[in-house]
Design a protein around this motif. Sequence first.
Motif, short mmCIF file in Angstrom:
data_model
loop_
_atom_site.label_atom_id
_atom_site.label_comp_id
_atom_site.label_asym_id
_atom_site.label_seq_id
_atom_site.Cartn_x
_atom_site.Cartn_y
_atom_site.Cartn_z
N GLY A 116 14.15 -3.18 -1.02
CA GLY A 116 14.31 -2.64 0.32
C GLY A 116 13.09 -2.79 1.22
N TYR A 117 12.04 -3.40 0.75
CA TYR A 117 10.83 -3.63 1.54
C TYR A 117 10.69 -5.12 1.84
N GLU A 118 10.12 -5.40 2.99
CA GLU A 118 9.77 -6.77 3.35
C GLU A 118 8.25 -6.91 3.29
N PHE A 119 7.80 -8.05 2.82
CA PHE A 119 6.37 -8.31 2.68
C PHE A 119 6.02 -9.62 3.36
N ILE A 120 4.86 -9.63 4.01
CA ILE A 120 4.29 -10.88 4.52
C ILE A 120 2.90 -10.99 3.93
N ALA A 121 2.48 -12.22 3.64
CA ALA A 121 1.20 -12.38 2.95
C ALA A 121 0.46 -13.61 3.44
N GLU A 122 -0.84 -13.49 3.44
CA GLU A 122 -1.75 -14.62 3.62
C GLU A 122 -2.26 -14.92 2.22
N THR A 123 -2.18 -16.17 1.80
CA THR A 123 -2.58 -16.53 0.45
C THR A 123 -3.76 -17.50 0.46
N LYS A 124 -4.53 -17.42 -0.57
CA LYS A 124 -5.65 -18.33 -0.80
C LYS A 124 -5.59 -18.80 -2.24
N ARG A 125 -6.11 -19.98 -2.48
CA ARG A 125 -6.21 -20.53 -3.83
C ARG A 125 -7.68 -20.79 -4.11
N THR A 126 -8.09 -20.53 -5.32
CA THR A 126 -9.47 -20.81 -5.68
C THR A 126 -9.57 -21.16 -7.16
N GLU A 127 -10.59 -21.92 -7.47
CA GLU A 127 -10.94 -22.16 -8.86
C GLU A 127 -12.11 -21.26 -9.17
N SER A 128 -12.18 -20.78 -10.39
CA SER A 128 -13.18 -19.79 -10.73
C SER A 128 -13.92 -20.21 -12.00
N GLY A 129 -15.09 -20.81 -11.81
CA GLY A 129 -15.91 -21.19 -12.95
C GLY A 129 -16.46 -19.94 -13.64
N PHE A 130 -16.39 -19.93 -14.94
CA PHE A 130 -16.78 -18.71 -15.65
C PHE A 130 -17.50 -19.00 -16.95
N THR A 131 -18.28 -20.04 -16.97
CA THR A 131 -19.00 -20.34 -18.19
C THR A 131 -20.33 -19.60 -18.23
N LEU A 132 -21.05 -19.61 -17.11
CA LEU A 132 -22.39 -19.03 -17.09
C LEU A 132 -22.58 -17.92 -16.06
N LYS A 133 -21.99 -18.05 -14.89
CA LYS A 133 -22.31 -17.17 -13.77
C LYS A 133 -21.20 -16.16 -13.51
N VAL A 134 -21.21 -15.09 -14.28
CA VAL A 134 -20.17 -14.07 -14.19
C VAL A 134 -20.15 -13.42 -12.81
N ILE A 135 -21.31 -13.06 -12.29
CA ILE A 135 -21.38 -12.39 -10.99
C ILE A 135 -20.88 -13.31 -9.89
N LYS A 136 -21.24 -14.57 -9.95
CA LYS A 136 -20.79 -15.53 -8.94
C LYS A 136 -19.27 -15.65 -8.96
N ALA A 137 -18.67 -15.68 -10.14
CA ALA A 137 -17.21 -15.77 -10.26
C ALA A 137 -16.55 -14.55 -9.62
N ARG A 138 -17.05 -13.36 -9.93
CA ARG A 138 -16.48 -12.13 -9.36
C ARG A 138 -16.64 -12.12 -7.84
N ASP A 139 -17.82 -12.49 -7.35
CA ASP A 139 -18.07 -12.50 -5.91
C ASP A 139 -17.19 -13.51 -5.19
N ASN A 140 -16.96 -14.66 -5.81
CA ASN A 140 -16.09 -15.67 -5.21
C ASN A 140 -14.66 -15.15 -5.08
N LEU A 141 -14.16 -14.51 -6.12
CA LEU A 141 -12.80 -13.94 -6.07
C LEU A 141 -12.71 -12.85 -5.01
N ALA A 142 -13.70 -11.98 -4.95
CA ALA A 142 -13.71 -10.90 -3.95
C ALA A 142 -13.76 -11.48 -2.54
N ARG A 143 -14.55 -12.51 -2.34
CA ARG A 143 -14.68 -13.13 -1.01
C ARG A 143 -13.36 -13.77 -0.58
N LYS A 144 -12.69 -14.47 -1.49
CA LYS A 144 -11.40 -15.09 -1.16
C LYS A 144 -10.35 -14.03 -0.81
N LEU A 145 -10.33 -12.93 -1.57
CA LEU A 145 -9.37 -11.87 -1.28
C LEU A 145 -9.67 -11.21 0.06
#
Length: 131
Positions: free
Chosen positions: A18-47
């Motif tokens: 019964g609800y309608e939704f509209i969304a803006e979407t983004k796609r990103t790749e998230s490197g996670f071998t060495l830089k954990v903080i950078k990965a989290r910050d990148n995801l937060a920035r895209k959102l």
Amino acid sequence: RFGDLYQGRVDLYFAHAGYEFIAETKRTESGFTLKVIKARDNLARKLKTACREIRQTPPNKQRRLGIVFAVPYFRKSCKDKVDEHLQAWANLLKDLDTSAYAWVFPKCSRNLFDGTYYSPGLAVLVKEIKR
């Protein structure tokens, strides 16, 4: 409502329960071998970007969402520890300011390898915009 004209950016429209939704979407790749903080910050920035852009669209009685589709990837040297890296990457999603999140890392894709990186699945991050 479908077919009505209105101004604004909308990448995705759907209705549920019964609800309608509209969304803006983004796609990103998230490197996670060495830089954990950078990965989290990148995801937060895209959102944050997706949320900022959907705010520009009048709700017209629809619920507005910022959505990020994220693909984690790991270096070749992580082959024997893909499951450990996936668990750590999924754990960082809990620290993000989201309304909901989900991921899928099927066993059959754990070893998808492009010659440099393993990309074993996908996550989706969702934040509802209240104002």
